[in-house]
Write an enzyme that holds these catalytic residues in place. Structure first.
Site, mmCIF file in Angstrom:
data_model
loop_
_atom_site.group_PDB
_atom_site.id
_atom_site.type_symbol
_atom_site.label_atom_id
_atom_site.label_comp_id
_atom_site.label_asym_id
_atom_site.label_seq_id
_atom_site.Cartn_x
_atom_site.Cartn_y
_atom_site.Cartn_z
ATOM 1 N N CYS A 21 38.278 22.053 89.295
ATOM 2 C CA CYS A 21 39.034 23.249 89.682
ATOM 3 C C CYS A 21 40.395 23.237 88.999
ATOM 4 C CB CYS A 21 39.211 23.298 91.196
ATOM 5 S SG CYS A 21 40.199 21.930 91.835
ATOM 6 N N CYS A 79 42.543 20.143 89.323
ATOM 7 C CA CYS A 79 42.172 19.049 88.424
ATOM 8 C C CYS A 79 42.877 19.213 87.080
ATOM 9 C CB CYS A 79 40.660 19.027 88.211
ATOM 10 S SG CYS A 79 39.690 18.742 89.698
ATOM 11 N N ASP A 131 40.124 46.400 66.465
ATOM 12 C CA ASP A 131 39.727 46.333 65.063
ATOM 13 C C ASP A 131 39.325 47.757 64.665
ATOM 14 O OD1 ASP A 131 38.629 45.327 62.547
ATOM 15 O OD2 ASP A 131 36.687 45.713 63.485
ATOM 16 N N ASP A 162 34.200 43.550 66.527
ATOM 17 C CA ASP A 162 32.743 43.405 66.384
ATOM 18 C C ASP A 162 32.334 42.453 65.274
ATOM 19 O OD1 ASP A 162 31.492 45.723 63.999
ATOM 20 O OD2 ASP A 162 33.569 45.106 64.223
ATOM 21 N N ASP A 186 36.868 39.131 63.276
ATOM 22 C CA ASP A 186 37.591 39.332 64.536
ATOM 23 C C ASP A 186 37.494 38.128 65.465
ATOM 24 O OD1 ASP A 186 38.154 42.017 63.796
ATOM 25 O OD2 ASP A 186 36.166 42.615 64.475
#
Length: 738
Positions: free
Chosen positions: A14, A17, A426, A626, A630
């Site tokens: 978690c 930690c 983009d 896409d 990128d």
């Protein structure tokens, strides 16, 4: 001089930690910066190599109870280890589920009356308590072993975490039941311990599955790397492993081949598909003296390249490094339940002990009475509702997203999205279709549009250029009859030419016509320039040494782009275009969709730098893209949003995937995030409300005046009711409209 190192951290459960590891590293001599990412299970450490080293850093992590190793490029063995961990968790969950179901049926047979099934006889089942004990014990200590380990680590570091909550709640329920089974006569609630561990394991299983592909983007990037290179030595050609190529070596690349190295062309003319770097679909013309980048595609002619960069210095290697660093960086998010648990658990334990002391030593009640009230305090404060508050809403939210074509890969990204201040897009393939299309046909003098298309289509049918494909498609749509071509010739960087019925024909840019001494009039120049200002690529068509027309080709906008941008603006979210394309084209697109800020002519790693600059200025940034180009920016952004029709690398690098390839879904994803976070806050309120009311009652504050005492059984029922309210509230999210 400082050095940056990434460590793989194992055993974190978690946010607490991660904080423990981070604090330990920051306290170490020579460490100037340390950031631990729970999702990627990596620590990024900046340190002075004169004062410490990697082995010392690893030992520091091990001293606070976690395993660590030096981070390297993902290997097959590491993937096997991750798979092994996942299936181990899956086996623990299956064991817990198989044993918890009969525990629930035997413990709460009255529940099944709702379904017309009367199995109340199970309450009088012989040795019922022993059977429940036998079924629950493996769940508690085999399936739940990791929770005990995590709680012990937290205890060692003088803190608490979600593991502590689970251990306290389930142990209280389990050991009270054991006492009721073997030592005193009382009601047992083994089902609380068993079901709680089962559900939390399910949540961890889903979380592990969601973040399990953190290294896929890097793996796919590495697959782009050439395996061999054709090196010329002493006039002979040798195919050698790419790792053996040295700076200064001359490499021969034939048409259609992948360029294996970063270097400079010393011989040959060609066009290179650099879409994996720039994202732009149109190949770039190259001549001697021009630079080429490894993993791009040589489209046209044979070239000789002098190697300038090898190994970790290449552009592709830099992209891999940046993606890895971005994945290992820390997301600006806090796990609410974990943060609260650091104070909540010790408080509950103190209240439980205080309850026992008051009743036993001050009020002089019996040991059993005092113990039961103390256990009731712990049971009613069991972290069921607190533990469910976040995951219940997240599960419903991500499920609703999937139903709407929005795949959310982590709870962290869903939490961050509602705080976004900036969305960076983009251009090619994201705002635009990524495929050139004919937009304008211009004819000059007495020529007709069909005359222009006839010449252009006839010449372009021999070309493999992406612009040729756009013209071919348009000519076929218009059903133009094409002629035969003689003496066809492609002129790199200028255009193409040939003979149609013995007449010279040509198609290309201004440079081609200047070479042929064909004058471009002021009127023609004005029309061409107006199209270019609008972000279009213009090809001039000539016949018999006269300009007869021009064809404009552009990458057209996708549907719903304008609506998506407008809705983001209404949400007070800034929008930006970032692209490897030229400024004129980028600005033209921005003007059409209503985006005011444009960052153009940038390489992939420069995109990531621009994202970093925005983040340094206090902005919470989403990147929408896409392509391979990128991937670095997607991982650097606080939330990476990848289009489902994009490359696999972009999809793996993104935190949210828009399956329908519709930018309106980016808006819906942000709205979904806001709705989900509202539910989480409501859930946390109810979880705490039950504790604020229930703990004093369980401690017996009403007993002296009213004789009302909340027994552990009723405390367990109240705790269960709080969990039901949290889950029910989360399920209401399904009815919301995105």
């Amino acid at each position: 001089m400082t050095k940056k190192e990434q460590l793989i951290i194992k055993g974190m459960h978690c946010a607490s930690c991660a904080i423990n590891v981070e604090k330990a590293l920051l306290k170490s001599e020579g460490v100037t910066e340390a950031s631990v990412n729970l999702a990627s299970e990596k620590a990024s450490v900046l340190y002075d190599p004169a004062k410490t080293d990697t082995n010392k850093l690893i030992n520091i992590v091990k001293k606070v109870g976690y395993d660590a190793e030096e981070s390297q490029i993902i290997s097959t063995e590491k993937e096997k280890d991750k798979s092994k961990d996942y299936y181990m968790l899956l086996r623990r969950f299956i064991l817990a589920a198989l044993l918890s179901i009969p525990v629930f049926v035997i413990s709460m047979p009255h529940v099944f009356k709702v379904f017309g099934l009367n199995i109340d006889f199970l309450m009088d089942f012989p040795n019922r308590k022993l059977l429940l004990f036998a079924l629950t014990t493996p769940v508690q200590f085999i399936s739940g072993a990791s929770f005990y380990k995590g709680a012990l680590v937290a205890l060692k570091n003088k803190t608490s975490n979600m593991d502590t909550l689970v251990v306290v709640g389930t142990s209280a329920a389990y050991f009270y039941s054991v006492i009721s089974t073997f030592f005193v006569s009382g009601i047992v609630f083994y089902e609380i311990a068993a079901l709680l561990i089962t559900f939390i394991l399910l949540g961890k299983l889903l979380e592990t599955n969601a973040k399990g592909k953190a290294g896929e983007a890097i793996k796919k990037l590495l697959e782009l790397k050439s395996k061999t290179a054709r090196v010329i030595k002493d006039g002979k050609e040798y195919d050698i492993p790419i790792d053996d190529v040295k700076v200064g070596d001359i490499v021969l690349i034939r048409p259609g081949e992948k360029i294996p190295v970063d270097g400079v062309i010393i011989e040959g003319l060609t066009s290179v598909d650099e879409s994996m770097i720039s994202g732009e679909p149109i190949p770039v013309e190259k001549k001697p003296g021009d630079k080429v980048i490894g993993a791009t595609i040589n489209k046209f002619g044979a070239i000789k390249v002098k190697t300038s960069l090898v190994g970790e210095g290449t552009v592709l290697a830099q992209i891999v490094k940046l993606v890895e660093e971005a994945q290992g960086s820390k997301a600006p998010i806090q796990r609410i339940a974990d943060t609260v648990s650091a104070y909540f658990v010790p408080t509950v334990l103190i209240l439980s002990l205080f309850t026992f002391i008051v009743w036993y030593f001050v009020v002089d009640q019996t040991f059993t009475f005092s113990l039961l009230t103390a256990i009731a305090v712990v049971v009613i404060a069991c972290p069921c509702a607190l533990g469910l508050a976040t995951p219940a809403a997240i599960i419903v939210g991500t499920g609703k997203g999937a139903e709407n074509g929005i795949l959310i890969k982590s709870a962290a990204s869903l939490e961050i999205a509602q705080r976004l201040t900036t969305v960076v897009f983009d251009k090619t393939g994201t705002l635009t279709k990524g495929k050139p299309e004919v937009t304008d046909i211009i004819s000059f003098d007495k020529n007709q549009e069909t005359d222009v298309l006839e010449v252009a289509g006839t010449l372009e049918k021999f070309s493999e250029h992406p612009l040729a494909e756009a013209i071919d498609t348009y000519v076929e749509f218009k059903k133009i009859k094409l002629k035969d071509v003689e003496d066809f010739k492609a002129i790199p960087g200028k255009g193409i030419e040939g003979k149609l019925n013995s007449k010279s024909a040509m198609l290309g840019n201004r440079s081609l016509f200047k070479t042929e001494n064909i004058r471009i009039t002021e009127e023609i120049e004005q029309k061409i320039s107006s199209l270019e200002i609008d972000g279009k690529t213009v090809m001039i068509i000539g016949l018999n040494n006269e300009i007869i027309g021009a064809i404009a080709v552009a990458d057209t906008l996708k549907e719903n782009v304008k609506d998506a941008i407008q809705k983001l603006h209404k949400m007070n979210i800034e929008t930006i275009i970032i692209t490897g394309d030229n400024k004129i084209t980028a600005q033209a697109v921005a003007n059409k969709v209503g985006i005011k800020k444009v960052i153009a002519e940038v390489l992939p790693y420069e995109k990531a730098k621009e994202i970093k600059e925005l983040q340094k200025n206090g902005k919470i940034v989403a990147m929408v893209g896409d392509g391979i180009n990128d991937s670095v920016a997607l991982t650097q952004a606080d939330v990476g949003i990848a289009l489902g029709a994009g490359t696999d690398i972009a999809i793996e690098a993104g935190d949210i995937v828009l399956v329908k390839n519709n930018l309106m879904d980016a808006v819906r994803a942000i709205r979904l995030s806001k709705l989900t976070m509202t539910k989480i806050k409501q859930n946390l309120f109810w979880a705490f409300f039950y504790n604020v009311i229930g703990i004093p009652v369980a401690a017996g504050v009403l007993y002296p005046a009213t004789g009302l005492l909340l027994t552990p059984e009723l405390a367990g029922l109240a705790m269960g009711f709080s969990s039901v309210s949290v889950v029910t509230n989360s399920l209401l999210l399904k009815k919301k409209t995105l």
